[in-house]
Design a protein around this motif. Structure first.
Motif, short mmCIF file in Angstrom:
data_model
loop_
_atom_site.label_atom_id
_atom_site.label_comp_id
_atom_site.label_asym_id
_atom_site.label_seq_id
_atom_site.Cartn_x
_atom_site.Cartn_y
_atom_site.Cartn_z
N LEU A 1 0.79 -1.27 0.01
CA LEU A 1 -0.01 0.40 -0.27
C LEU A 1 0.76 0.88 0.05
CD1 LEU A 1 -2.35 -0.86 2.48
CD2 LEU A 1 -2.71 -0.69 -0.04
N ILE A 2 1.71 1.04 1.42
CA ILE A 2 2.80 2.69 0.76
C ILE A 2 3.32 2.49 -0.36
CG2 ILE A 2 5.29 2.91 1.50
CD1 ILE A 2 4.99 2.35 4.22
N CYS A 3 3.73 1.56 -1.32
CA CYS A 3 4.35 1.89 -2.51
C CYS A 3 3.23 2.01 -4.08
CB CYS A 3 4.82 0.13 -3.21
SG CYS A 3 5.97 -0.08 -2.83
N ILE A 4 1.80 2.06 -3.88
CA ILE A 4 1.10 2.26 -4.32
C ILE A 4 0.44 3.58 -4.12
CG2 ILE A 4 -1.20 2.48 -4.45
CD1 ILE A 4 -1.54 -0.78 -4.28
N LEU B 1 3.32 10.30 -7.14
CA LEU B 1 4.34 10.39 -8.52
C LEU B 1 3.54 10.90 -9.82
CD1 LEU B 1 7.38 8.07 -8.30
CD2 LEU B 1 7.07 10.25 -7.63
N SER B 2 2.90 9.93 -9.56
CA SER B 2 1.46 10.20 -10.81
C SER B 2 1.23 12.15 -10.67
CB SER B 2 0.38 9.35 -10.66
OG SER B 2 -0.83 9.15 -9.43
N ASN B 3 0.26 12.32 -9.24
CA ASN B 3 -0.05 13.84 -9.07
C ASN B 3 0.66 14.48 -9.53
OD1 ASN B 3 -2.62 13.16 -7.72
ND2 ASN B 3 -2.47 13.27 -6.05
N ILE B 4 2.21 14.57 -8.98
CA ILE B 4 3.49 15.74 -10.05
C ILE B 4 3.37 15.61 -11.37
CG2 ILE B 4 5.99 15.97 -9.39
CD1 ILE B 4 5.82 14.23 -6.81
N TYR C 1 2.17 8.87 -17.62
CA TYR C 1 2.58 7.47 -17.65
C TYR C 1 2.38 6.83 -16.49
CZ TYR C 1 3.94 9.45 -22.06
OH TYR C 1 4.43 9.76 -23.56
N THR C 2 3.10 8.11 -15.21
CA THR C 2 2.78 6.99 -13.71
C THR C 2 1.43 6.99 -13.71
OG1 THR C 2 4.41 8.84 -13.10
CG2 THR C 2 3.92 7.33 -11.56
N MET C 3 0.59 6.91 -13.51
CA MET C 3 -1.25 6.45 -13.31
C MET C 3 -1.58 5.66 -14.33
SD MET C 3 -4.36 7.67 -12.12
CE MET C 3 -3.54 9.22 -11.74
N ASN C 4 -1.07 4.81 -15.64
CA ASN C 4 -0.88 4.03 -15.70
C ASN C 4 -0.58 2.97 -15.67
OD1 ASN C 4 -2.26 4.84 -17.97
ND2 ASN C 4 -1.08 5.31 -19.11
N PHE C 5 0.90 2.97 -14.89
CA PHE C 5 2.10 2.59 -13.70
C PHE C 5 0.76 1.82 -13.10
CE2 PHE C 5 4.71 1.20 -10.65
CZ PHE C 5 5.64 0.17 -11.16
N LEU C 6 0.49 2.95 -12.49
CA LEU C 6 -0.41 2.92 -10.87
C LEU C 6 -2.20 1.51 -10.70
CD1 LEU C 6 -0.95 3.53 -7.60
CD2 LEU C 6 -2.23 5.67 -9.14
N TRP C 7 -2.56 2.19 -11.99
CA TRP C 7 -3.57 1.14 -12.42
C TRP C 7 -3.17 -0.35 -12.74
CZ3 TRP C 7 -5.79 4.68 -17.20
CH2 TRP C 7 -6.25 5.93 -16.26
N ILE C 8 -1.57 -0.40 -13.07
CA ILE C 8 -1.28 -1.79 -13.54
C ILE C 8 -1.11 -2.47 -11.20
CG2 ILE C 8 0.98 -3.55 -14.05
CD1 ILE C 8 0.70 -1.74 -16.48
N LEU C 9 -0.35 -1.33 -11.01
CA LEU C 9 0.02 -1.51 -9.92
C LEU C 9 -1.27 -1.93 -8.67
CD1 LEU C 9 2.35 -1.74 -7.68
CD2 LEU C 9 2.68 0.96 -7.32
N LEU C 10 -2.47 -0.85 -8.83
CA LEU C 10 -3.83 -1.55 -8.14
C LEU C 10 -3.90 -2.93 -8.89
CD1 LEU C 10 -5.04 2.32 -7.99
CD2 LEU C 10 -4.23 0.88 -6.37
N SER C 11 -4.00 -3.49 -9.80
CA SER C 11 -4.93 -4.16 -10.32
C SER C 11 -3.99 -5.64 -9.55
CB SER C 11 -4.15 -4.42 -11.93
OG SER C 11 -5.40 -3.50 -12.75
#
Length: 364
Positions: free
Chosen positions: A174-177, A183-186, A195-205
């Motif tokens: 959860l901390i990594c997420i 980072l996606s906000n920044i 691009y970071t938001m796409n990675f966030l979606w993958i991480l959540l998945s």
């Protein structure tokens, strides 16, 4: 192609997340108070992932996407941690106030929609400000509760090391997420990219699939093992110590002491029990202990210990009281450190799998 693959991953994970959350509250094997909160957390994460990925611009989905469910996820996950470590905070009156930020954001969003739709009042600056407050506020709130939960888990003395390990790994995930979220906000505010938001979606998945295996299946095995152990020590079932002692006049003093340790203290139930541990308890050397066991009963130390474990497992598999528990949980309670070690040793000893042995006992 990459976009299509990402879409399929998020859709599959969302479906899996909903399936997991429903299973946790409907299947008796998984039902528990802690899993109720884990179920709600998984469902909210799946919904948030889907809404963020889909980015709806109208209808009920647009309204839902504006609700700051992130505030609610933070509290449900924090509650899950508190239940697992049996913390006294759950009984405190102030605990319910942790839901206050979510309800505040809910009221603000409904009020904004009411003003826009009912009175046709719209101010883009105010709308943007409300969005930023909710977004940054939910991020800070999640950081606060996740780190607080991690600190409580580390300090808890009411859980096993296996459960502590799982809770800390989930917390770290959860901390990594949250870091990826930050980072996606920044990236969004500084570079107007996602691009970071796409990675966030993958991480959540990936989190949903990871929880399915480690947080539900594997942890449930540990929970069952603990239940079996509590049942055995409660005296509700026959828990007669395993007796493998032979004629005491024909064995050495060390062997008698070893039998006593195994039968009275049940050292074999420790999956990390080693030859050194036994030698230390008997105040002798590892080599001499191995020599004595081999001379007296023609066994190695590992074979000697595993015979006790097999007998313990056979007793549990034979008892109908424990039919509702998985074979892996029974193997752990008997002292085996993994499913593969249990199955291999059982097959070598009896020429059949633990599952086949259980079925045989049911039909006999």
């Amino acid at each position: 192609m990459n976009t299509t693959l990402l879409d399929l991953t998020i859709i599959a994970s969302g479906i899996m997340g909903c399936f997991i959350s429903i299973s946790l509250v409907t299947i008796s094997f998984y039902k528990s108070r802690a899993n109720n909160y884990l179920s709600l957390s998984i469902f909210l994460i799946a919904i948030l992932t889907f809404l963020s990925w889909n980015d709806p611009e109208y209808g009920i989905l647009e309204l839902l996407s504006n609700f700051a469910f992130e505030f609610l996820v933070a509290v449900t996950l924090f509650t899950y941690f508190l239940i697992q470590i049996r913390h006294e905070y759950l009984k405190k009156g102030w605990y319910k106030w942790l839901y206050f930020p979510f309800f505040c954001s809910l009221i603000i969003e409904i009020s904004t929609v009411f003003l826009q739709e009912g009175f046709n009042i719209y101010n883009s600056d105010i709308d943007s400000l409300v969005f930023d407050i909710k977004d940054q506020g939910s991020l800070i709130y999640n950081i606060f509760l996740i780190l607080w939960g991690r600190n409580l888990i580390k300090k808890s003395n009411s859980i096993t090391e296996e459960k502590r390990g799982w809770l800390l790994r989930l917390n770290l995930f959860l901390i990594c997420i949250i870091i990826c979220w930050l980072l996606s906000n920044i990236e969004f505010y500084m570079y107007d990219s996602a691009y970071t938001m796409n990675f966030l979606w993958i991480l959540l998945s990936f989190l949903l699939w990871w929880i399915l295996y480690y947080g539900i299946f594997k942890l449930q095995i540990i929970v069952q093992k603990e239940e079996i152990h509590r049942y055995l020590i409660s005296g509700k079932v026959d828990n007669t110590p395993i007796k493998k002692r032979i004629n005491e006049t024909t064995v050495s003093k060390i062997m008698n002491q070893l039998y006593t340790l195994m039968e009275e203290e049940e050292l074999y139930k420790n999956p990390l029990l080693s030859r050194l541990d036994l030698a230390t308890r008997l105040e002798t050397s590892e080599g001499y202990l191995s020599q004595i066991i081999n001379q007296e009963i023609n066994r190695s130390v590992v074979q000697f210990v595993n015979e006790y474990r097999i007998e313990a497992a056979k007793n549990l598999l034979h008892n109908p009281v424990f039919n509702k528990y998985s074979i892996e949980a029974i193997g752990l309670e008997a002292g085996f450190k993994s499913k593969s070690a249990f199955y291999k040793t059982f097959n070598i000893s009896l020429g059949m799998s633990p599952g086949a042995f259980r079925k045989l006992q049911k039909t006999s």
